[in-house]
Write an enzyme that holds these catalytic residues in place. Structure first.
Site, PDB file in Angstrom:
ATOM      1  N   GLU A 162       8.840 -93.329  -6.048  1.00 19.45           N
ATOM      2  CA  GLU A 162       7.535 -93.081  -5.445  1.00 19.45           C
ATOM      3  C   GLU A 162       7.190 -91.596  -5.581  1.00 19.45           C
ATOM      4  O   GLU A 162       8.040 -90.728  -5.414  1.00 19.45           O
ATOM      5  CB  GLU A 162       7.574 -93.473  -3.966  1.00 19.45           C
ATOM      6  CG  GLU A 162       6.250 -93.314  -3.248  1.00 19.45           C
ATOM      7  CD  GLU A 162       6.303 -93.752  -1.796  1.00 19.45           C
ATOM      8  OE1 GLU A 162       5.242 -94.067  -1.242  1.00 19.45           O
ATOM      9  OE2 GLU A 162       7.409 -93.786  -1.222  1.00 19.45           O
ATOM     10  N   LYS A 179      -0.559 -99.239  -3.186  1.00 19.00           N
ATOM     11  CA  LYS A 179       0.236 -99.543  -1.996  1.00 19.00           C
ATOM     12  C   LYS A 179      -0.636-100.179  -0.918  1.00 19.00           C
ATOM     13  O   LYS A 179      -1.653 -99.602  -0.494  1.00 19.00           O
ATOM     14  CB  LYS A 179       0.864 -98.241  -1.480  1.00 19.00           C
ATOM     15  CG  LYS A 179       1.861 -98.402  -0.336  1.00 19.00           C
ATOM     16  CD  LYS A 179       2.459 -97.040  -0.016  1.00 19.00           C
ATOM     17  CE  LYS A 179       3.560 -97.107   1.012  1.00 19.00           C
ATOM     18  NZ  LYS A 179       4.168 -95.775   1.238  1.00 19.00           N
ATOM     19  N   CYS A 237       7.525 -98.741  -1.271  1.00 19.58           N
ATOM     20  CA  CYS A 237       8.131 -98.193  -0.064  1.00 19.58           C
ATOM     21  C   CYS A 237       7.910 -99.055   1.179  1.00 19.58           C
ATOM     22  O   CYS A 237       8.574-100.065   1.375  1.00 19.58           O
ATOM     23  CB  CYS A 237       7.641 -96.757   0.147  1.00 19.58           C
ATOM     24  SG  CYS A 237       8.686 -95.764   1.248  1.00 19.58           S
TER      25      CYS A 237
END
Length: 284
Positions: free
Chosen positions: A51, A120, A161
């Site tokens: 990331e 995301k 994440c």
């Protein structure tokens, strides 16, 4: 099938690059190219970056480092994927689009073409008193689409994440036929020791898939210190490969025959489909 025809490709090597992210984009580009070259030379067919591979991680950095897609960072990824003939999962970068910022992962094929752009979905907004407060939503907007890509080996699902905490995302990817889930991530020194490996193993066992999570290397001088410990977990919940905190590459061979065997031995996916049917019937 003729004896002369090739059978299905059931095994491939996955590499995770735990990059020490520099404030200098050019340095990150140079080092990722070196690492992808090394991974390809050791037989990796799919390579993943962490990331925010091109910038420090932090809400104050996102506006400064944000790029449009296509842009400089994705151009580098395309060139590297093509030069070394790998599927390259480009971690994530801060993306600017129409006045909004996103935390975005792009994936490139061995011919250099972009296969997907995943933003995301679940923004990292946490507040653990006395330990850490971080609010991605102060600068970032959430994505709204799931993304998968096909390889000659299997279908792959992408999350970033905090997405790893949401079981529904992994379940939907599995229902769509994914056998490998890859999460570029940057857990911190509070959540990393507690949940990083636990969540990977849980998603792997819940869905009988391979799960890979790739972190930046730990930099104690950064304002946000990443836990590191990039890992690859098999459908039985076993950790096949795990890094420490340093800059490194880890590898594992993804064995789809093994995955099929696990699903035959403990056929939970059939039951899950039945459960979803029952739940929908009740709603209707």
């Amino acid at each position: 099938m003729s004896d002369n025809m090739p059978g299905p490709l059931t095994k491939f090597r996955l590499a995770l690059i735990q990059l020490m992210v520099s404030p200098l984009k050019a340095s990150n580009y140079n080092r990722l190219g070196t690492f992808v070259k090394e991974a390809a030379s050791r037989g990796a067919k799919v390579v993943a970056l962490p990331e925010c591979y091109n910038s420090p991680y932090g809400t104050n950095y996102f506006p400064e480092y944000a790029e449009r897609i296509p842009g400089e960072s994705t151009r580098v990824l395309s060139e590297v994927a093509k030069e070394f003939g790998v599927y390259l999962i480009g971690g994530s970068i801060p993306e600017e689009d129409d006045g909004k910022l996103y935390n975005t992962c792009t994936v490139f094929a061995p011919n250099g073409s972009m296969l997907l752009k995943y933003r995301k979905i679940h923004l990292f907004d946490i507040d653990v008193p006395g330990k850490i407060r971080f609010q991605e939503s102060e600068t970032l907007s959430p994505g709204s689409s799931l993304c998968t890509f096909d390889t000659p080996y299997c279908k792959v699902g992408i999350g970033i994440c905090y997405d790893m905490r949401f079981t529904e995302l992994a379940q939907i990817y599995t229902q769509k036929g994914c056998q490998l889930l890859v999460y570029p991530g940057a857990f911190n020194m509070t959540t990393g020791p507690a949940h990083w490996e636990l969540l990977q193993r849980a998603r792997a066992v819940d869905n009988q898939v391979y799960v890979a999570a790739v972190s930046p290397a730990r930099n104690e001088k950064s304002s946000y210190v990443a836990w590191g410990h990039s890992s690859i977990v098999n459908p039985w919940g076993e950790v096949l490969a795990k890094a420490g905190s340093e800059e490194t590459i880890i590898y594992a061979d993804i064995d789809l025959k093994y995955l099929s065997g696990i699903r035959q031995q403990i056929p939970i996916l059939k039951q899950k489909r039945h459960d979803l049917y029952c739940i929908q019937a009740v709603k209707d």
